[in-house]
Design a protein around this motif. Structure first.
Motif, PDB file in Angstrom:
ATOM      1  N   ILE A 122     -13.567  62.904  -7.594  1.00 38.04           N
ATOM      2  CA  ILE A 122     -13.083  62.224  -8.798  1.00 38.04           C
ATOM      3  C   ILE A 122     -12.817  63.195  -9.933  1.00 38.04           C
ATOM      4  O   ILE A 122     -12.069  62.878 -10.868  1.00 38.04           O
ATOM      5  CB  ILE A 122     -14.083  61.141  -9.264  1.00 38.04           C
ATOM      6  N   LYS A 123     -13.386  64.385  -9.854  1.00 33.87           N
ATOM      7  CA  LYS A 123     -13.184  65.397 -10.890  1.00 33.87           C
ATOM      8  C   LYS A 123     -12.411  66.601 -10.384  1.00 33.87           C
ATOM      9  O   LYS A 123     -11.524  67.113 -11.072  1.00 33.87           O
ATOM     10  CB  LYS A 123     -14.538  65.858 -11.439  1.00 33.87           C
ATOM     11  N   CYS A 205     -17.637  52.884 -14.497  1.00 28.66           N
ATOM     12  CA  CYS A 205     -16.310  52.999 -15.097  1.00 28.66           C
ATOM     13  C   CYS A 205     -16.399  53.364 -16.579  1.00 28.66           C
ATOM     14  O   CYS A 205     -15.580  54.141 -17.086  1.00 28.66           O
ATOM     15  CB  CYS A 205     -15.531  51.704 -14.917  1.00 28.66           C
ATOM     16  N   MET A 208     -17.166  57.050 -16.629  1.00 25.19           N
ATOM     17  CA  MET A 208     -15.996  57.834 -16.265  1.00 25.19           C
ATOM     18  C   MET A 208     -14.984  57.912 -17.407  1.00 25.19           C
ATOM     19  O   MET A 208     -14.269  58.895 -17.549  1.00 25.19           O
ATOM     20  CB  MET A 208     -15.314  57.241 -15.027  1.00 25.19           C
ATOM     21  N   ALA A 217     -20.182  59.574  -9.312  1.00 21.12           N
ATOM     22  CA  ALA A 217     -20.438  58.228  -9.823  1.00 21.12           C
ATOM     23  C   ALA A 217     -20.547  57.278  -8.637  1.00 21.12           C
ATOM     24  O   ALA A 217     -19.543  56.956  -8.003  1.00 21.12           O
ATOM     25  CB  ALA A 217     -19.315  57.780 -10.766  1.00 21.12           C
ATOM     26  N   TRP A 316     -17.188  57.268  -5.879  1.00 18.18           N
ATOM     27  CA  TRP A 316     -15.982  57.450  -6.691  1.00 18.18           C
ATOM     28  C   TRP A 316     -15.824  56.334  -7.724  1.00 18.18           C
ATOM     29  O   TRP A 316     -14.758  55.773  -7.903  1.00 18.18           O
ATOM     30  CB  TRP A 316     -14.732  57.525  -5.827  1.00 18.18           C
ATOM     31  N   SER A 317     -16.930  55.973  -8.377  1.00 21.10           N
ATOM     32  CA  SER A 317     -16.925  54.937  -9.403  1.00 21.10           C
ATOM     33  C   SER A 317     -16.499  53.575  -8.843  1.00 21.10           C
ATOM     34  O   SER A 317     -16.015  52.706  -9.569  1.00 21.10           O
ATOM     35  CB  SER A 317     -16.006  55.337 -10.562  1.00 21.10           C
TER      36      SER A 317
END
Length: 396
Positions: A122-123, A205, A208, A217, A316-317
């Motif tokens: 995700i980052k 969320c 994030m 996450a 991934w959230s």
């Protein structure tokens, strides 16, 4: 019994594939075989074993660049860069435990072929976002190169991105150049317990979308050890920065309860378990890997629970749902229908017996125009269909 071809050099690999193309003889491509139970079973008389095509060609820690051969064990690569205070930021998962195999047996070529990543995607992105250059052999038996050995280079088509994640069906990687990054000085995980899936994804969320620079996450409805649910948010960087961002999350998420904190060692163990889906290891139940819009994952899970007994991990959230079918059935029709009814996405069957992986579409079926494009790409790179035939789609 399968015949094993075991090249030691790029030229021997090229010659083996050229022979296969000339003889119309399909090959199953393997490194150390750690992922043979992923995708559709490949039925061939010959195996191209790349485990001897191993070793580091160039490692320049100061330049954050590493060039190595495809058969190099991934565990050795991770240790090599860790000894220099660096890391593979795409955090490639190890499928071994999930598939009932030994951990640490994957190769860098296998990670490239499957575009591996972990919670940090995700980052930091996935493997394909870290490839600078590639040397490979097409199904025609031709060696080609793309990219280079510097972080900034533009040399025509971005072939590494095209081949990364193609499961060895377009070409066979010989060596690759990847970028590495400094390992963070400190890591902490922000932990909330007892939240529902809706609350957990909502909290993730919010984190994030904040300035906290979250690098992991996840929400585990049963916790890592079968206890209350855990909502986990990872922070990495300099120690003072991690502390400051932790306090930012405390303020932002105060309505969800008082958080716990896991520091570097405990945090690392936790995210390793999430990365490798260890709560689902030691079982034989079918496991799916489902990509959805993060906010849609609670509705997707809720829809499935109306008719199925499932266990889930949300990474991934909420955008990645690891899904275990507890009754031992694959439920492919129900899963893909629920996915369509809750916003769409992609469902991949990760763990199942060979018969199921033959009868069920393992990968998300492509719309006709995209399937036609994929077929044309296959025809360009592997016109005789000798590389991992049928691994992704029957007859291709």
């Amino acid at each position: 019994m399968d015949s094993i071809l075991k090249p030691r050099t790029a030229i021997e690999t090229r010659d083996a594939i050229a022979w296969a193309a000339a003889e119309d003889t399909p090959l199953e491509i393997v490194g150390q075989g750690s992922k043979r139970d992923l995708g559709r079973p490949v039925q061939t008389a010959h195996i191209l074993d790349l485990s001897d095509l191993a070793g580091v060609d160039v490692y320049e820690p100061a330049e954050l660049v590493l060039t190595l051969k495809a058969g190099t064990p991934l565990s050795e690569v991770e240790k090599l860069v860790a000894d220099q205070g660096q890391e593979l930021s795409f955090e490639p998962m190890d499928y071994g435990p999930l598939l009932g195999r030994e951990a640490g047996r994957g190769t860098i070529g296998g990670a490239f072929a499957t575009n591996l990543s972990g919670p940090r995607r995700i980052k930091a992105g996935a493997f394909r976002d870290h490839v600078l250059g590639l040397e490979a052999v097409s199904g025609r038996g031709e060696i080609f190169n793309s990219g280079g050995r510097v972080v900034k280079n533009v040399t025509g088509y971005d072939l590494p991105r095209a081949l990364c994640g193609s499961w060895g069906t377009l070409g066979v990687a010989l060596s690759m150049t990847i970028k590495v990054n400094p390992r963070p000085e400190a890591t902490a995980t922000f932990v909330l317990e007892g939240l529902s899936e809706e609350q957990g994804v909502e909290a993730l969320c919010k984190a994030m979308g904040s300035s906290a620079e979250v690098s992991g996450a996840a929400h585990l409805p049963r916790g890592l050890e079968g206890g209350p649910s855990q909502t986990l948010i990872r922070l990495e960087g300099f120690g003072t920065s991690v502390d400051y961002r932790f306090k930012t999350l405390e303020s932002l998420l105060s309505s969800y309860g008082k958080p716990g904190r896991l520091d570097t060692d405990a945090s690392g163990t936790t995210w390793l378990a999430i990365r490798d889906v260890l709560p689902f290891s030691g079982r034989t139940t079918p496991v799916w890997r489902v990509s959805v819009a993060p906010a849609a994952s609670p509705a997707f899970v809720r829809k499935l629970r109306e008719s199925m007994d499932i266990d889930v991990i949300l990474d991934w959230s909420g955008g990645l749902v690891w899904l275990s079918c507890e009754d031992g059935l694959s439920h492919d029709t129900q899963i893909r229908r629920a996915l369509s009814e809750t916003g769409g996405g992609h469902a991949t069957l990760v763990r199942a017996d060979g018969a199921t992986r033959v009868s069920v579409p393992v990968f998300e079926p492509q719309p006709s125009p995209l399937a036609a494009l994929s077929r044309r790409l296959k025809d360009q790179f592997d016109p005789k269909g000798v590389l991992n035939p049928g691994r992704m789609v029957a007859g291709v």
